[in-house]
Scaffold this motif. Structure first.
Motif, mmCIF file in Angstrom:
data_model
loop_
_atom_site.group_PDB
_atom_site.id
_atom_site.type_symbol
_atom_site.label_atom_id
_atom_site.label_comp_id
_atom_site.label_asym_id
_atom_site.label_seq_id
_atom_site.Cartn_x
_atom_site.Cartn_y
_atom_site.Cartn_z
ATOM 1 N N LEU A 12 0.713 -1.288 -0.060
ATOM 2 C CA LEU A 12 -0.093 -0.019 -0.002
ATOM 3 C C LEU A 12 0.674 1.181 0.049
ATOM 4 O O LEU A 12 0.513 2.285 -0.419
ATOM 5 N N TYR A 13 2.017 1.087 0.341
ATOM 6 C CA TYR A 13 2.980 2.405 0.482
ATOM 7 C C TYR A 13 3.589 2.634 -0.578
ATOM 8 O O TYR A 13 3.738 3.960 -0.957
ATOM 9 N N GLU B 168 12.188 15.651 -12.178
ATOM 10 C CA GLU B 168 11.858 14.525 -11.049
ATOM 11 C C GLU B 168 10.316 14.289 -11.037
ATOM 12 O O GLU B 168 9.291 15.177 -10.881
ATOM 13 N N ILE B 169 10.023 12.927 -10.651
ATOM 14 C CA ILE B 169 8.615 12.373 -10.835
ATOM 15 C C ILE B 169 8.169 11.954 -9.307
ATOM 16 O O ILE B 169 8.990 11.184 -8.779
ATOM 17 N N LYS B 170 7.136 12.588 -8.720
ATOM 18 C CA LYS B 170 6.734 12.069 -7.541
ATOM 19 C C LYS B 170 5.150 11.653 -7.835
ATOM 20 O O LYS B 170 4.445 12.127 -8.638
ATOM 21 N N CYS B 171 4.676 10.484 -6.815
ATOM 22 C CA CYS B 171 3.545 9.928 -7.248
ATOM 23 C C CYS B 171 2.715 9.975 -5.901
ATOM 24 O O CYS B 171 3.469 9.718 -4.963
ATOM 25 N N THR B 172 1.553 10.378 -5.900
ATOM 26 C CA THR B 172 0.861 10.402 -4.586
ATOM 27 C C THR B 172 -0.669 9.824 -5.122
ATOM 28 O O THR B 172 -0.954 9.858 -6.147
ATOM 29 N N GLN B 173 -1.261 9.351 -3.705
ATOM 30 C CA GLN B 173 -2.568 8.633 -4.057
ATOM 31 C C GLN B 173 -3.426 9.828 -3.524
ATOM 32 O O GLN B 173 -3.484 10.677 -2.935
ATOM 33 N N ARG B 174 -5.037 9.486 -4.070
ATOM 34 C CA ARG B 174 -6.058 10.454 -3.782
ATOM 35 C C ARG B 174 -5.949 11.096 -2.364
ATOM 36 O O ARG B 174 -6.236 12.255 -2.358
ATOM 37 N N PHE B 175 -6.333 10.132 -1.669
ATOM 38 C CA PHE B 175 -6.575 10.523 -0.217
ATOM 39 C C PHE B 175 -5.326 10.352 0.526
ATOM 40 O O PHE B 175 -5.422 10.489 1.935
ATOM 41 N N SER B 176 -4.248 10.253 0.246
ATOM 42 C CA SER B 176 -2.803 10.290 0.869
ATOM 43 C C SER B 176 -2.726 11.470 1.582
ATOM 44 O O SER B 176 -2.813 12.746 0.987
ATOM 45 N N ARG B 177 -2.197 11.447 2.925
ATOM 46 C CA ARG B 177 -1.852 12.361 3.607
ATOM 47 C C ARG B 177 -0.441 12.470 4.043
ATOM 48 O O ARG B 177 0.112 13.587 4.743
ATOM 49 N N TYR B 178 0.391 11.591 3.210
ATOM 50 C CA TYR B 178 1.824 11.906 3.345
ATOM 51 C C TYR B 178 2.349 12.817 2.587
ATOM 52 O O TYR B 178 1.960 13.412 1.405
ATOM 53 N N ASP B 179 3.405 13.502 3.301
ATOM 54 C CA ASP B 179 4.081 14.724 2.682
ATOM 55 C C ASP B 179 5.062 13.978 1.465
ATOM 56 O O ASP B 179 5.055 12.917 1.392
ATOM 57 N N LYS C 150 1.836 18.130 -0.409
ATOM 58 C CA LYS C 150 1.456 18.082 -1.946
ATOM 59 C C LYS C 150 0.600 19.541 -1.946
ATOM 60 O O LYS C 150 0.495 20.089 -2.966
ATOM 61 N N ASN C 151 -0.203 19.901 -1.035
ATOM 62 C CA ASN C 151 -1.181 21.031 -0.977
ATOM 63 C C ASN C 151 -0.391 22.431 -0.844
ATOM 64 O O ASN C 151 -1.049 23.254 -1.282
ATOM 65 N N GLU C 152 0.886 22.212 -0.900
ATOM 66 C CA GLU C 152 1.792 23.427 -0.486
ATOM 67 C C GLU C 152 2.810 23.766 -1.373
ATOM 68 O O GLU C 152 3.861 24.273 -1.140
ATOM 69 N N LEU C 153 2.948 22.917 -2.246
ATOM 70 C CA LEU C 153 4.021 22.816 -3.248
ATOM 71 C C LEU C 153 4.157 24.141 -3.998
ATOM 72 O O LEU C 153 5.086 24.571 -4.481
#
Length: 249
Positions: A28-29, A56-67, A234-237
Motif C-alpha cells: 500500500l505504501y 523529477e517524478i513524484k507519485c501520490t494517491q488521492r486521499f494520501s496525507r503523506y508529505d 502536496k497542497n503547498e508545493l
C-alpha cells in the motif's frame, strides 16, 4: 502544453487512457509509485539525478496525507563522519537491539525540540548554512553540529528538483490485488533558494533528522542514515514551485 514537460505529459496521457492497471506489488505504501516507474520504463532507485528526462517524478494517491519527500542530504560538516558523532553522542538505545542506537526527530527552525529528555535540538540558519544548535536539559547551549551549506541545497534543487511532475493515482482492489488509475498530473518549476528559506521559516517545509541502523538481514547493523530529510505537503508545493501545467481526467 509546456515544452519542458511535453514528454512526461504524453506518457501520463497514454497511461491515463489505460484506466486501472494492476500494480507490480500489493504494498500500500509504494506500489503506486513503483508501478508508475515501471510503465515509464524506469528502474526504482534513489539517485542524485532526476527521474525522467531532467524531470523529477513524484507519485501520490488521492486521499494520501503523506508529505512529498523533496530530498535527503548528508552533512557537510563539521566532522567527516558527522552523522556517526551525533548518533553516538545523542542517540538512544534501540528497544529491541540493545547494542545499537537511533536518533530520529522532527526539527524546527528557531524552536527547541526535546531529545530523549536530556537535550534540546534547534535548527538554525545563517548566511551560508543550516545547522543544529544543541542544548542540555537546562537549555544551556552545548555546541553547534550537523551543518549543510546553502550552496549544497541550491545545487540539489538545480540538479534534482528544478522541474517536478506530481502524478496522482486512485487505487482499488480486485481479488486482493491492487490496481491503479493515474488521473492527474501537475508540473512545477522551482522558484529559488529564497522561497526555500521562507518555507522553512513558515514550517511549510518539514525537516527530519534520521539516523538509524539497517534491520535488513543482508546489511543488519550498518548505518542507514538519511541525515536531513526535507518534505512538504502536496497542497503547498506552489509555495516552493511555480505550477506551469495541470491536467485531470
Amino acid at each position: 502544453m509546456n515544452n519542458d514537460f511535453e514528454n512526461i505529459i504524453k506518457k501520463f496521457e497514454e497511461l491515463n487512457r489505460k484506466g486501472y492497471i494492476q500494480g507490480i506489488n500489493n504494498n500500500l505504501y509504494n506500489a503506486a509509485g513503483l508501478t508508475l516507474e515501471h510503465y515509464l520504463g524506469k528502474k526504482a532507485d534513489s539517485m542524485f539525478f532526476p527521474d525522467y528526462n531532467g524531470i523529477e517524478i513524484k507519485c501520490t494517491q488521492r486521499f494520501s496525507r503523506y508529505d512529498v519527500t523533496l530530498f535527503s542530504l548528508s552533512f557537510d560538516g563539521p566532522s567527516l563522519f558527522e552523522s556517526n558523532y551525533l548518533l553516538e553522542t545523542y542517540g538512544i538505545q534501540d528497544t529491541i537491539y540493545k547494542d545499537y542506537k537511533k536518533l530520529t526527530i522532527g526539527l524546527k527552525l528557531n524552536k527547541k525540540v526535546s531529545i530523549n529528555n536530556k537535550y534540546y535540538f534547534e535548527l538554525k540558519i545563517d548566511n551560508e548554512k543550516i545547522y543544529i544548535k544543541i542544548y542540555n536539559s537546562e537549555q544551556v547551549p552545548i555546541e553547534n553540529r550537523g551543518y549543510i551549506y546553502l550552496d549544497s541545497i541550491k545545487k540539489r534543487f538545480l540538479i534534482k528538483l528544478n522541474k517536478l511532475a506530481l502524478i496522482y493515482a486512485s487505487k482499488k482492489k480486485i481479488n486482493n490485488d491492487l490496481y491503479f488509475r493515474y488521473y492527474k498530473i501537475e508540473c512545477f518549476k522551482y522558484q529559488g533558494i529564497d522561497s526555500f528559506i521562507k518555507c522553512l521559516e513558515q514550517e511549510t517545509i518539514k525537516v527530519s533528522l534520521i539516523l538509524r541502523f539497517s534491520r535488513n538481514k543482508d546489511t543488519f547493523g550498518k548505518n542507514k542514515n538519511k541525515n536531513f530529510v526535507f518534505t512538504i505537503s502536496k497542497n503547498e508545493l506552489d509555495l516552493l514551485f511555480d505550477k506551469v501545467y495541470y491536467e485531470e481526467n
